[in-house]
Design a protein around this motif. Sequence first.
Motif, short mmCIF file in Angstrom:
data_model
loop_
_atom_site.label_atom_id
_atom_site.label_comp_id
_atom_site.label_asym_id
_atom_site.label_seq_id
_atom_site.Cartn_x
_atom_site.Cartn_y
_atom_site.Cartn_z
N MET A 1 36.56 -15.66 -19.33
CA MET A 1 36.08 -15.87 -20.70
C MET A 1 36.22 -17.34 -21.12
SD MET A 1 37.09 -13.94 -24.22
CE MET A 1 38.64 -14.78 -24.47
N ASP A 2 37.32 -17.98 -20.71
CA ASP A 2 37.51 -19.39 -21.07
C ASP A 2 36.41 -20.27 -20.47
OD1 ASP A 2 39.71 -18.94 -22.59
OD2 ASP A 2 41.16 -19.73 -21.14
N LYS B 1 35.03 -23.60 -27.09
CA LYS B 1 36.44 -23.93 -26.93
C LYS B 1 36.52 -24.93 -25.77
CE LYS B 1 40.62 -21.28 -25.74
NZ LYS B 1 41.03 -19.95 -25.23
N ASP B 2 37.39 -25.92 -25.90
CA ASP B 2 37.50 -26.93 -24.85
C ASP B 2 38.53 -26.45 -23.83
OD1 ASP B 2 36.88 -29.29 -23.63
OD2 ASP B 2 38.43 -30.44 -24.70
N CYS B 3 38.06 -26.02 -22.67
CA CYS B 3 38.98 -25.52 -21.62
C CYS B 3 38.66 -26.18 -20.29
CB CYS B 3 38.80 -24.01 -21.45
SG CYS B 3 39.03 -23.03 -22.90
#
Length: 154
Positions: free
Chosen positions: A76-77, A86-88
């Motif tokens: 999911m990230d 989202k910054d992953c």
Amino acid sequence: MDSRTFRNAMGRFATGVTIVTTEVGRETHGMTANAFMSVSLDPKLVTISIDHKAKMLEQINQSQQFAVSILSEEQMDVSMHFANQKDCPDAVQFEYISGVPIINNALAAVVCDVEQSFEVGDHTLFIGKVLEIKLTEGNPLAFFEGKYGSYQPV
Ligand code: FAD
Ligand code: NAD
């Protein structure tokens, strides 16, 4: 009919989640996508639909190649990163097949040459001729009504 109603309706079509990847020069670009479809078995063709606002459009127009990596429920990230949700950066790992980037540990990945493209409304449909396939065991990441989830057989 407003756009929210259309999105709410389309959001009821539960999908998997993919990352479309390509490389121009030595630069790799990735983007989360759920508009992905198997089109033909003989020859083996798939399609993706890219928003005209997405940077990916120009990248594929230049490279004339792309890969589609189908994500597992553990990724999911990765989806959130490539959708700008989202910054992953630590979740992102590429590997290469025939010089084309795919997402490491994706459930499946197909590497394609662009066979045809069609501008349709505010998106471009790319038909990809499948050159290579990679499979890995696992369970899929799902997307339904704008939320991520996992798949349960009934
Ligand atoms: P950017 O927005 O610039 O890039 C996306 C993100 O990926 C940025 O965070 C960027 O830093 C990161 N990134 C790119 N390349 C790399 C790299 N080499 N290494 C590390 N990070 C990198 N849009 C569509 O057009 N079609 C669809 O089918 C579609 N389906 C979607 C499905 C879902 C579930 C979601 C959440 C979004 C979907 N989107 C779709 C929207 C699309 O994912 C976003 O609009 C996305 O931001 C567009 O990416 P971009 O090409 O404009 O590049
Ligand atoms: P959402 O409610 O926007 O998406 C639900 C469904 O609507 C999607 O699965 C897709 O089928 C459709 N949809 C959404 N935006 C679209 C677009 N611009 N063009 C064509 N179909 C679209 O879910 P969300 O969680 O708000 O989505 C996150 C972001 O990702 C939003 O900005 C959304 O626009 C974008 N997105 C784009 C596409 C696409 O095909 N371009 C697909 C999914 C999500």
